[in-house]
Scaffold this motif. Structure first.
Motif, PDB file in Angstrom:
ATOM      1  N   LYS A 119      -1.218  -4.594  -8.994  1.00 55.67           N
ATOM      2  CA  LYS A 119      -1.663  -3.211  -9.218  1.00 55.67           C
ATOM      3  C   LYS A 119      -1.701  -2.438  -7.900  1.00 55.67           C
ATOM      4  CE  LYS A 119      -4.476  -4.133 -13.334  1.00 55.67           C
ATOM      5  NZ  LYS A 119      -5.853  -4.145 -13.912  1.00 55.67           N
ATOM      6  N   LEU A 120      -2.137  -3.118  -6.853  1.00 59.71           N
ATOM      7  CA  LEU A 120      -2.210  -2.490  -5.539  1.00 59.71           C
ATOM      8  C   LEU A 120      -0.810  -2.116  -5.050  1.00 59.71           C
ATOM      9  CD1 LEU A 120      -4.501  -1.902  -3.460  1.00 59.71           C
ATOM     10  CD2 LEU A 120      -3.859  -4.028  -2.341  1.00 59.71           C
ATOM     11  N   LYS A 121       0.144  -3.010  -5.233  1.00 56.06           N
ATOM     12  CA  LYS A 121       1.528  -2.745  -4.840  1.00 56.06           C
ATOM     13  C   LYS A 121       2.098  -1.571  -5.627  1.00 56.06           C
ATOM     14  CE  LYS A 121       6.117  -4.916  -4.802  1.00 56.06           C
ATOM     15  NZ  LYS A 121       6.877  -6.161  -5.084  1.00 56.06           N
ATOM     16  N   ALA A 122       1.845  -1.551  -6.920  1.00 56.20           N
ATOM     17  CA  ALA A 122       2.345  -0.454  -7.757  1.00 56.20           C
ATOM     18  C   ALA A 122       1.740   0.878  -7.333  1.00 56.20           C
ATOM     19  CB  ALA A 122       2.032  -0.747  -9.227  1.00 56.20           C
ATOM     20  N   LYS A 123       0.462   0.868  -6.995  1.00 59.08           N
ATOM     21  CA  LYS A 123      -0.223   2.092  -6.559  1.00 59.08           C
ATOM     22  C   LYS A 123       0.369   2.616  -5.251  1.00 59.08           C
ATOM     23  CE  LYS A 123      -4.819   3.578  -4.921  1.00 59.08           C
ATOM     24  NZ  LYS A 123      -4.907   4.839  -5.667  1.00 59.08           N
ATOM     25  N   ALA A 124       0.569   1.719  -4.286  1.00 51.93           N
ATOM     26  CA  ALA A 124       1.118   2.126  -2.989  1.00 51.93           C
ATOM     27  C   ALA A 124       2.523   2.693  -3.142  1.00 51.93           C
ATOM     28  CB  ALA A 124       1.112   0.939  -2.031  1.00 51.93           C
ATOM     29  N   ASN A 125       3.370   2.049  -3.947  1.00 54.81           N
ATOM     30  CA  ASN A 125       4.732   2.537  -4.151  1.00 54.81           C
ATOM     31  C   ASN A 125       4.748   3.855  -4.912  1.00 54.81           C
ATOM     32  OD1 ASN A 125       7.055   0.594  -3.251  1.00 54.81           O
ATOM     33  ND2 ASN A 125       5.440  -0.761  -3.997  1.00 54.81           N
ATOM     34  N   ARG A 126       3.857   3.987  -5.869  1.00 53.40           N
ATOM     35  CA  ARG A 126       3.794   5.235  -6.638  1.00 53.40           C
ATOM     36  C   ARG A 126       3.382   6.408  -5.744  1.00 53.40           C
ATOM     37  NH1 ARG A 126       0.659   3.458 -10.039  1.00 53.40           N
ATOM     38  NH2 ARG A 126      -1.339   4.284  -9.289  1.00 53.40           N
ATOM     39  N   GLU A 127       2.395   6.181  -4.903  1.00 55.90           N
ATOM     40  CA  GLU A 127       1.907   7.242  -4.032  1.00 55.90           C
ATOM     41  C   GLU A 127       2.925   7.623  -2.960  1.00 55.90           C
ATOM     42  OE1 GLU A 127      -2.907   6.282  -4.385  1.00 55.90           O
ATOM     43  OE2 GLU A 127      -1.787   5.706  -2.583  1.00 55.90           O
ATOM     44  N   SER A 128       3.807   6.671  -2.590  1.00 53.84           N
ATOM     45  CA  SER A 128       4.836   6.953  -1.585  1.00 53.84           C
ATOM     46  C   SER A 128       6.183   7.276  -2.208  1.00 53.84           C
ATOM     47  CB  SER A 128       4.984   5.760  -0.637  1.00 53.84           C
ATOM     48  OG  SER A 128       3.863   5.648   0.194  1.00 53.84           O
ATOM     49  N   ASN A 129       6.229   7.290  -3.537  1.00 53.07           N
ATOM     50  CA  ASN A 129       7.458   7.603  -4.263  1.00 53.07           C
ATOM     51  C   ASN A 129       8.609   6.698  -3.818  1.00 53.07           C
ATOM     52  OD1 ASN A 129       9.060   8.981  -6.150  1.00 53.07           O
ATOM     53  ND2 ASN A 129       9.743  10.486  -4.630  1.00 53.07           N
ATOM     54  N   THR A 130       8.347   5.399  -3.838  1.00 52.92           N
ATOM     55  CA  THR A 130       9.345   4.416  -3.428  1.00 52.92           C
ATOM     56  C   THR A 130       9.115   3.118  -4.195  1.00 52.92           C
ATOM     57  OG1 THR A 130      10.306   3.261  -1.505  1.00 52.92           O
ATOM     58  CG2 THR A 130       7.928   3.524  -1.539  1.00 52.92           C
ATOM     59  N   ASN A 131       9.987   2.157  -4.001  1.00 52.76           N
ATOM     60  CA  ASN A 131       9.779   0.817  -4.562  1.00 52.76           C
ATOM     61  C   ASN A 131       9.980  -0.254  -3.494  1.00 52.76           C
ATOM     62  OD1 ASN A 131      12.516   0.923  -4.173  1.00 52.76           O
ATOM     63  ND2 ASN A 131      13.091   0.443  -6.285  1.00 52.76           N
ATOM     64  N   LYS A 132       9.922   0.153  -2.215  1.00 60.16           N
ATOM     65  CA  LYS A 132      10.229  -0.747  -1.108  1.00 60.16           C
ATOM     66  C   LYS A 132       9.010  -1.402  -0.489  1.00 60.16           C
ATOM     67  CE  LYS A 132      14.462   1.733   0.170  1.00 60.16           C
ATOM     68  NZ  LYS A 132      15.175   2.431   1.268  1.00 60.16           N
ATOM     69  N   ILE A 133       7.827  -0.933  -0.786  1.00 61.13           N
ATOM     70  CA  ILE A 133       6.623  -1.472  -0.163  1.00 61.13           C
ATOM     71  C   ILE A 133       6.264  -2.803  -0.808  1.00 61.13           C
ATOM     72  CG2 ILE A 133       4.162  -1.082   0.275  1.00 61.13           C
ATOM     73  CD1 ILE A 133       4.761   1.916   0.237  1.00 61.13           C
ATOM     74  N   SER A 134       6.033  -3.817   0.018  1.00 58.61           N
ATOM     75  CA  SER A 134       5.750  -5.163  -0.490  1.00 58.61           C
ATOM     76  C   SER A 134       4.267  -5.329  -0.825  1.00 58.61           C
ATOM     77  CB  SER A 134       6.161  -6.213   0.544  1.00 58.61           C
ATOM     78  OG  SER A 134       5.294  -6.141   1.671  1.00 58.61           O
ATOM     79  N   SER A 135       3.962  -6.429  -1.486  1.00 58.32           N
ATOM     80  CA  SER A 135       2.563  -6.752  -1.803  1.00 58.32           C
ATOM     81  C   SER A 135       1.750  -6.928  -0.526  1.00 58.32           C
ATOM     82  CB  SER A 135       2.496  -8.032  -2.642  1.00 58.32           C
ATOM     83  OG  SER A 135       3.177  -7.886  -3.854  1.00 58.32           O
ATOM     84  N   PHE A 136       2.324  -7.624   0.456  1.00 57.36           N
ATOM     85  CA  PHE A 136       1.615  -7.872   1.709  1.00 57.36           C
ATOM     86  C   PHE A 136       1.343  -6.575   2.462  1.00 57.36           C
ATOM     87  CE2 PHE A 136       1.673  -8.979   6.293  1.00 57.36           C
ATOM     88  CZ  PHE A 136       0.522  -9.746   6.315  1.00 57.36           C
ATOM     89  N   GLN A 137       2.325  -5.679   2.484  1.00 56.12           N
ATOM     90  CA  GLN A 137       2.137  -4.398   3.155  1.00 56.12           C
ATOM     91  C   GLN A 137       1.082  -3.556   2.449  1.00 56.12           C
ATOM     92  OE1 GLN A 137       6.181  -3.015   3.058  1.00 56.12           O
ATOM     93  NE2 GLN A 137       6.871  -4.576   4.513  1.00 56.12           N
ATOM     94  N   SER A 138       1.054  -3.616   1.127  1.00 56.02           N
ATOM     95  CA  SER A 138       0.047  -2.877   0.365  1.00 56.02           C
ATOM     96  C   SER A 138      -1.350  -3.405   0.649  1.00 56.02           C
ATOM     97  CB  SER A 138       0.350  -2.980  -1.137  1.00 56.02           C
ATOM     98  OG  SER A 138       1.660  -2.553  -1.427  1.00 56.02           O
ATOM     99  N   ALA A 177       0.514   2.301   3.744  1.00 55.21           N
ATOM    100  CA  ALA A 177       1.425   1.195   3.430  1.00 55.21           C
ATOM    101  C   ALA A 177       2.848   1.523   3.856  1.00 55.21           C
ATOM    102  CB  ALA A 177       1.370   0.889   1.932  1.00 55.21           C
ATOM    103  N   TRP A 178       3.255   2.782   3.718  1.00 59.95           N
ATOM    104  CA  TRP A 178       4.602   3.168   4.121  1.00 59.95           C
ATOM    105  C   TRP A 178       4.777   3.074   5.627  1.00 59.95           C
ATOM    106  CZ3 TRP A 178       9.154   3.275   2.168  1.00 59.95           C
ATOM    107  CH2 TRP A 178      10.190   3.985   2.794  1.00 59.95           C
ATOM    108  N   LYS A 179       3.759   3.405   6.391  1.00 59.02           N
ATOM    109  CA  LYS A 179       3.831   3.258   7.844  1.00 59.02           C
ATOM    110  C   LYS A 179       4.018   1.792   8.223  1.00 59.02           C
ATOM    111  CE  LYS A 179       1.386   5.680  10.727  1.00 59.02           C
ATOM    112  NZ  LYS A 179       2.387   6.596  11.296  1.00 59.02           N
ATOM    113  N   LEU A 180       3.323   0.892   7.532  1.00 56.89           N
ATOM    114  CA  LEU A 180       3.489  -0.537   7.805  1.00 56.89           C
ATOM    115  C   LEU A 180       4.881  -1.002   7.388  1.00 56.89           C
ATOM    116  CD1 LEU A 180       0.003  -1.925   6.687  1.00 56.89           C
ATOM    117  CD2 LEU A 180       0.834  -1.542   9.009  1.00 56.89           C
ATOM    118  N   HIS A 181       5.365  -0.487   6.263  1.00 60.59           N
ATOM    119  CA  HIS A 181       6.711  -0.854   5.812  1.00 60.59           C
ATOM    120  C   HIS A 181       7.756  -0.452   6.840  1.00 60.59           C
ATOM    121  CE1 HIS A 181      10.321  -1.237   3.366  1.00 60.59           C
ATOM    122  NE2 HIS A 181      10.615   0.002   3.715  1.00 60.59           N
ATOM    123  N   LEU A 182       7.646   0.750   7.392  1.00 61.52           N
ATOM    124  CA  LEU A 182       8.608   1.206   8.385  1.00 61.52           C
ATOM    125  C   LEU A 182       8.550   0.352   9.644  1.00 61.52           C
ATOM    126  CD1 LEU A 182       8.336   5.104   8.153  1.00 61.52           C
ATOM    127  CD2 LEU A 182      10.149   3.624   7.242  1.00 61.52           C
TER     128      LEU A 182
END
Length: 240
Positions: free
Chosen positions: A127-146, A213-218
């Motif tokens: 759920k946390l991963k889905a929330k982070a990706n939804r808020e960043s409008n992406t599907n690239k953020i991982s569970s660990f990054q979230s 989460a997106w900053k960590l992904h980058l």
């Protein structure tokens, strides 16, 4: 890193049936299997200690090899690669600009440990991963990054840092697959870097989870072969 503790891991096995002769034979085979394994992994030889109560290592493929228990030539599926990787034009040794060990060794005196352990179920992490990706409008953020973003924001909020104070979240990343060509999986040792994302406490708390989460992904995605080599070249110019 000289001040860091070794990573200590052990394996637990079910005790065999109550047969003293069988257990004695088993332990002798286990110890001999270790000695054969250290023939292949010789940088580790002489660096093992056995605490009290005793513990035993089975580094198991050699132990299970039938008819070869006493042969140092027993083949193993993934023999280690012991040659160190260095950037082109450097190595195999690096001279550090120090004359005395006090110049480069600083023993770390750890404060009293304050620790809290949290458990996140697979469902809540998803759920946390889905929330982070939804808020960043992406599907690239991982569970660990979230999850890391959640911890980063929570710690910053709990510390009540000034809004203009910079805070950083750092992650350890493996260089092996990021190198070109990649380091082989049999490369003995670690090749890691710490990558991080920074923001002021105000920015971190004013934005949502997906932003952090997106900053960590980058930070992770941008750590490629070029980034690794640039870091090493800069370090080699001024070793520390």
């Amino acid at each position: 890193m000289l001040s860091a503790y070794y990573i200590q891991k052990g394996l637990l096995f079910r005790k065999p049936q109550n047969d003293p002769d069988l257990i004695k034979s088993l332990l002798e085979r286990l110890k001999h299997s270790l000695s054969i394994a250290l023939f292949h992994f010789h940088p580790l030889s002489g660096r093992f200690v056995t605490p009290n109560p005793p513990s035993y290592f089975v580094l198991s493929e050699i132990f299970q090899a039938k008819g070869h228990q006493y042969d140092i030539g027993v083949p193993i599926s993934c023999p280690p690669i012991l040659n160190r990787w260095f950037p082109e034009g450097h190595g195999p040794k690096i001279n550090l600009p120090f004359k005395h060990h006090d110049e480069f060794i600083r023993r770390f005196q750890a404060p009293k440990l304050r620790q809290r352990i949290f458990h996140f179920s697979a469902e809540s992490t998803a759920k946390l991963k889905a929330k982070a990706n939804r808020e960043s409008n992406t599907n690239k953020i991982s569970s660990f990054q979230s999850l890391s973003a959640l911890v980063w924001r929570s710690l910053t909020r709990a510390r009540r840092l000034p809004y203009d104070q910079t805070t950083t979240c750092k992650l350890a990343t493996n260089n092996r697959t990021r190198m070109e060509p990649p380091l082989p999986k049999e490369y003995l040792g670690n090749s890691i870097h710490a990558v991080g994302a920074s923001a002021t406490a105000g920015e971190l708390l004013q934005h949502d989870l997906g932003w952090a989460a997106w900053k960590l992904h980058l930070a992770v995605a941008n750590h490629n072969d070029t980034a690794v080599r640039q870091y090493l070249e800069k370090w080699l110019e001024s070793p520390a």
